[in-house]
Design a protein around this motif. Sequence first.
Motif, mmCIF file in Angstrom:
data_model
loop_
_atom_site.group_PDB
_atom_site.id
_atom_site.type_symbol
_atom_site.label_atom_id
_atom_site.label_comp_id
_atom_site.label_asym_id
_atom_site.label_seq_id
_atom_site.Cartn_x
_atom_site.Cartn_y
_atom_site.Cartn_z
ATOM 1 N N ILE A 32 0.975 -1.188 -0.034
ATOM 2 C CA ILE A 32 0.106 -0.090 -0.089
ATOM 3 C C ILE A 32 1.004 1.191 0.075
ATOM 4 O O ILE A 32 0.400 2.118 -0.798
ATOM 5 N N LYS A 35 2.430 1.897 -3.414
ATOM 6 C CA LYS A 35 1.437 2.315 -4.315
ATOM 7 C C LYS A 35 1.170 3.786 -4.053
ATOM 8 O O LYS A 35 1.071 4.527 -5.098
ATOM 9 N N PHE A 36 1.030 4.174 -2.852
ATOM 10 C CA PHE A 36 0.632 5.704 -2.526
ATOM 11 C C PHE A 36 2.023 6.568 -3.185
ATOM 12 O O PHE A 36 1.428 7.492 -3.816
ATOM 13 N N TYR A 37 3.034 6.258 -2.880
ATOM 14 C CA TYR A 37 4.132 7.037 -3.215
ATOM 15 C C TYR A 37 4.303 6.886 -4.787
ATOM 16 O O TYR A 37 4.754 7.843 -5.270
ATOM 17 N N HIS A 60 2.316 17.135 2.387
ATOM 18 C CA HIS A 60 0.972 16.615 2.046
ATOM 19 C C HIS A 60 -0.096 17.612 1.916
ATOM 20 O O HIS A 60 -1.067 17.438 1.260
ATOM 21 N N TYR A 73 -6.714 9.538 -5.004
ATOM 22 C CA TYR A 73 -5.360 9.881 -4.209
ATOM 23 C C TYR A 73 -5.809 9.910 -2.750
ATOM 24 O O TYR A 73 -4.858 9.432 -2.080
ATOM 25 N N LYS A 74 -6.766 10.505 -2.354
ATOM 26 C CA LYS A 74 -7.183 10.596 -0.900
ATOM 27 C C LYS A 74 -7.309 9.229 -0.434
ATOM 28 O O LYS A 74 -6.807 8.905 0.816
ATOM 29 N N ARG A 76 -5.865 6.422 -1.162
ATOM 30 C CA ARG A 76 -4.621 5.811 -1.152
ATOM 31 C C ARG A 76 -3.764 6.638 0.008
ATOM 32 O O ARG A 76 -3.057 5.816 0.650
ATOM 33 N N GLU A 77 -3.776 7.751 0.170
ATOM 34 C CA GLU A 77 -3.166 8.422 1.250
ATOM 35 C C GLU A 77 -3.523 7.890 2.679
ATOM 36 O O GLU A 77 -2.860 7.411 3.657
ATOM 37 N N SER A 80 -2.544 4.310 3.098
ATOM 38 C CA SER A 80 -0.942 4.246 3.361
ATOM 39 C C SER A 80 -0.737 4.744 4.750
ATOM 40 O O SER A 80 -0.031 4.233 5.795
#
Length: 87
Positions: A32, A35-37, A60, A73-74, A76-77, A80
């Motif tokens: 995870i 993938k986020f980065y 961020h 995006y949100k 995944r953040e 993460s």
Amino acid sequence: MINSGDYRVKGQHNEKFNREKCQDEQYTDWNIITKFYTAIHYVNCYLIDKHKIRTIPQSHAERDKILANFKEYKLREELSNIKHYSD
């Protein structure tokens, strides 16, 4: 001068690392997080290429202001952060 190609290379590097090292169930946290980065690097490419930004967000919070409408995006953040800070 910022270059989207630099961020594309970083994103590709993270994708490769994820494919090769993070697919085992034992590494779901790193799956995870990488993938986020990876997404952040590709978002930087997008901002440079499509919006012609001259500086990359340094936090961020700055990126959140720019990407307020990007739900993927949100998500995944948040995933993460849950994995990264819960251990």
